[in-house]
Design an enzyme around this catalytic site. Structure first.
Site, short mmCIF file in Angstrom:
data_model
loop_
_atom_site.label_atom_id
_atom_site.label_comp_id
_atom_site.label_asym_id
_atom_site.label_seq_id
_atom_site.Cartn_x
_atom_site.Cartn_y
_atom_site.Cartn_z
N HIS A 308 47.95 40.96 44.89
CA HIS A 308 48.96 40.43 43.97
C HIS A 308 48.49 39.08 43.44
CE1 HIS A 308 52.86 39.25 42.33
NE2 HIS A 308 53.17 40.53 42.40
N ASP A 366 54.46 48.13 45.30
CA ASP A 366 54.16 49.51 44.91
C ASP A 366 53.59 50.34 46.04
OD1 ASP A 366 53.23 47.92 41.96
OD2 ASP A 366 54.89 49.33 42.14
C1 SDX Z 1 52.95 44.64 40.20
O1 SDX Z 1 52.89 40.00 38.55
C2 SDX Z 1 53.81 40.63 39.15
O2 SDX Z 1 54.76 40.02 39.67
C3 SDX Z 1 53.70 42.13 39.18
C4 SDX Z 1 54.72 42.87 40.02
C5 SDX Z 1 56.12 42.75 39.45
O3 SDX Z 1 57.08 42.94 40.23
O4 SDX Z 1 56.25 42.59 38.22
O5 SDX Z 1 54.71 42.35 41.34
C6 SDX Z 1 54.42 44.36 40.08
O6 SDX Z 1 52.29 44.79 39.21
C7 SDX Z 1 52.32 44.62 41.57
C8 SDX Z 1 50.77 44.83 41.52
C9 SDX Z 1 50.49 46.32 41.37
N1 SDX Z 1 49.06 46.55 41.13
C10 SDX Z 1 48.29 47.13 42.06
O7 SDX Z 1 48.66 47.43 43.19
C11 SDX Z 1 46.87 47.45 41.55
C12 SDX Z 1 45.84 47.01 42.61
N2 SDX Z 1 45.83 45.56 42.65
C13 SDX Z 1 44.89 44.86 41.82
O8 SDX Z 1 44.51 45.47 40.65
C14 SDX Z 1 45.10 43.34 41.79
O9 SDX Z 1 45.31 42.95 43.08
C15 SDX Z 1 46.19 42.78 40.91
C16 SDX Z 1 46.07 43.25 39.50
C17 SDX Z 1 47.53 43.14 41.44
C18 SDX Z 1 46.05 41.25 40.94
O10 SDX Z 1 44.86 40.94 40.32
P1 SDX Z 1 44.35 39.42 40.20
O11 SDX Z 1 45.39 38.47 40.66
O12 SDX Z 1 43.80 39.23 38.84
O13 SDX Z 1 43.25 39.33 41.29
P2 SDX Z 1 41.76 39.78 41.06
O14 SDX Z 1 41.71 41.10 40.34
O15 SDX Z 1 41.02 38.64 40.49
O16 SDX Z 1 41.31 40.05 42.56
C19 SDX Z 1 40.88 38.97 43.38
C20 SDX Z 1 39.78 39.58 44.24
C21 SDX Z 1 38.71 40.28 43.42
O17 SDX Z 1 37.52 40.20 44.16
P3 SDX Z 1 36.42 39.04 43.70
O18 SDX Z 1 36.14 39.32 42.22
O19 SDX Z 1 37.10 37.73 43.94
O20 SDX Z 1 35.23 39.33 44.58
O21 SDX Z 1 40.36 40.58 45.09
C22 SDX Z 1 39.79 41.85 44.76
C23 SDX Z 1 39.15 41.73 43.40
O22 SDX Z 1 38.04 42.63 43.29
N3 SDX Z 1 40.90 42.79 44.74
C24 SDX Z 1 40.90 44.01 45.27
C25 SDX Z 1 42.19 44.52 45.03
N4 SDX Z 1 42.90 43.63 44.37
C26 SDX Z 1 42.11 42.57 44.17
N5 SDX Z 1 39.95 44.69 45.93
C27 SDX Z 1 40.30 45.93 46.36
N6 SDX Z 1 41.52 46.50 46.16
C28 SDX Z 1 42.48 45.82 45.51
N7 SDX Z 1 43.69 46.36 45.32
#
Ligand code: SDX
Length: 431
Positions: A308, A366
């Site tokens: 998140h 989720d």
């Molecule tokens: C919702 O914003 C909100 O409030 C949203 C929400 C709401 O109520 O409105 O809470 C609802 O959208 C919840 C999130 C649902 N999405 C997912 O579950 C999809 C999987 N999660 C990711 O795509 C990600 O964690 C996000 C999109 C939720 C957050 O992305 P960020 O904050 O941009 O973080 P990032 O992508 O930069 O990740 C940071 C690091 C990265 O690694 P590095 O590049 O630093 O090496 O963490 C890794 C990412 O690769 N990472 C993951 C991961 N999520 C982040 N690695 C593996 N699996 C994951 N799920």
């Protein structure tokens, strides 16, 4: 409230600019950079808005480190246990919990607006039966502005109020219609004798050939899911609604834009993607490979329902949802649910893995919601539409707050330009 009591000083390119620091009631202070371009001839750069406050708001507060979520100051855990969705709608819209009379009046206003204009039924006919319900919802909700002309003047507070009630009241009906259309079943009209979550379940699962009695366990679970998804500060879809609304677009068009944004798998589409991922993993024996793939940068696979932007500890909604999953499955007599077993084991293993611990990746809202919705009888394609039904009150509350602010301006970000500098046209013969 005195928001500007001290300054930040920025020195660059031989200039020194004092930028006021604005004070919150709780949470991070905010450096007001509105005059930066005018005085410093530079922009700030924050593509994902990781460090940017795009507005001030009094609706929802999140502390990502503490895992805290407050709706108008009330903790989500207390509301999930003691309140109900329509009361949370009132709270988000008007800022205070209603007294008995206010609740009765609000419930009556919503209940008496749950039907949609009969002609809207024809919109669905243009879609293929196998359309994703989110596609039909984007279209039909946007089309509401073609019907409800008496609540599209955003400068009239009364029309803003009517549009808000209409949206809260009609989104469940439209989502249920999208579901019924995908099944090839007739639409089921709302019943004023049912409460909000029961009415939605009845419209989704009733058929004309027999009576359908809503199971109170499912109704309570749906009500709790709706409360947990109601609002969440300036998330991507809420920011979309605010940006669309900042141009003066009507509220139905703005909410349709929010639905479109929510659909993405990185946002509201994650609940569908998460359950499909859990099904693909299938058994606990396959979890290590999923963990390995999630950590492999060359593999696009991510653990859906994990991570998140704000929560770097735990998502308080996921905790409540996990408890509800146990409760609902148990009450429904669903034991040894393989998907739930995989989800719990996946969570346990991930939270012991240094990659996830170091990157502060925890289950989000989720991760467990899909397990409950599947147990309730919904296909994965209905998971995000249910999220949209719940989030409508958040979108419309944030939209009302913005439109009601006399200082509100159209949102218009700038850019770091990295393209070609000026050059003259070259005739074809000379290329
Ligand atoms: C919702 O914003 C909100 O409030 C949203 C929400 C709401 O109520 O409105 O809470 C609802 O959208 C919840 C999130 C649902 N999405 C997912 O579950 C999809 C999987 N999660 C990711 O795509 C990600 O964690 C996000 C999109 C939720 C957050 O992305 P960020 O904050 O941009 O973080 P990032 O992508 O930069 O990740 C940071 C690091 C990265 O690694 P590095 O590049 O630093 O090496 O963490 C890794 C990412 O690769 N990472 C993951 C991961 N999520 C982040 N690695 C593996 N699996 C994951 N799920």
């Amino acid at each position: 409230m005195d928001k500007m009591i001290k300054n930040a000083t920025l020195s660059f390119n031989g200039k020194t600019i004092d930028l006021p620091i604005m004070q919150p009631t709780v949470g991070p202070e905010v450096i007001d950079i509105r005059k930066l371009y005018g005085q410093g001839d530079v922009f700030t750069y924050d593509p994902g808005f990781t460090s940017t406050a795009a507005c001030d708001s009094a609706i929802t507060y999140i502390d990502g480190d503490k895992g805290e979520l407050l709706y108008r100051g009330y903790p989500i855990e207390q509301l999930a246990e003691k309140s109900h969705f329509l009361e949370v709608c009132y709270l988000l819209l008007y800022g205070e919990l209603p007294d008995e009379g206010q609740m009765k009046d609000f419930e009556a206003r919503v209940t008496n607006h749950t039907m949609v204009h009969e002609q809207m039924h024809y919109f669905f006919r243009g879609f293929r039966r196998d359309s994703h319900p989110m596609a039909t919802m984007v279209g039909v909700v946007g089309a509401m502005s073609a019907f409800y002309h008496d609540s599209t003047d955003i400068n009239d507070p009364w029309q803003r109020e009517v549009a808000a009630i209409r949206m809260i009241a009609k989104l469940p009906t439209i989502a249920a219609m999208a579901y019924k259309y995908s099944l090839g079943q007739p639409f089921v009209y709302p019943k004023n004798s049912l409460d909000y979550p029961s009415n939605f379940l009845h419209m989704c699962f009733a058929v004309p050939c027999e009576d359908y009695v809503v199971d109170p366990i499912l109704s309570k679970a749906m009500d709790r899911i709706m409360m947990l998804h109601a609002d969440h500060e300036q998330n991507a879809s809420t920011s979309t609604v605010r940006l669309a609304g900042s141009s003066g677009a009507n509220p139905f068009a703005c909410v349709a834009a929010g639905i479109a944004c929510l659909w993405g798998p990185a946002h509201g589409g994650a609940n569908q993607a998460c359950l499909e991922m859990l099904r693909e993993i299938g058994t606990v024996e396959n979890i290590p490979d999923a963990i390995r793939r999630a950590k492999d940068k060359s593999d696009p696979f991510r653990l859906m329902g994990f991570g998140h932007r704000v929560y770097k500890n735990f998502d308080p909604r996921a905790k409540v949802m996990k408890e509800s999953a146990d409760e609902v499955l148990d009450l429904l007599g669903i034991h040894n649910n393989e998907t739930l077993k995989v989800a719990k084991e996946l969570e346990r293993i991930a939270l012991e893995d240094e990659y996830f611990v170091e990157k502060k990746l925890y289950p989000n809202v989720d991760f467990y919601s899909g397990i409950i919705l599947e147990a309730m009888g919904f296909p994965t394609s209905m998971f995000t539409p249910i999220f949209a039904v719940s989030r409508t009150v958040g979108w419309i509350s944030q939209w009302k707050e913005m439109i009601g602010d006399p200082t509100q301006k159209i949102g218009r970000p700038r850019q770091l330009y990295i393209g070609q500098t000026r050059r003259d046209y070259t005739d074809l013969a000379k290329r």
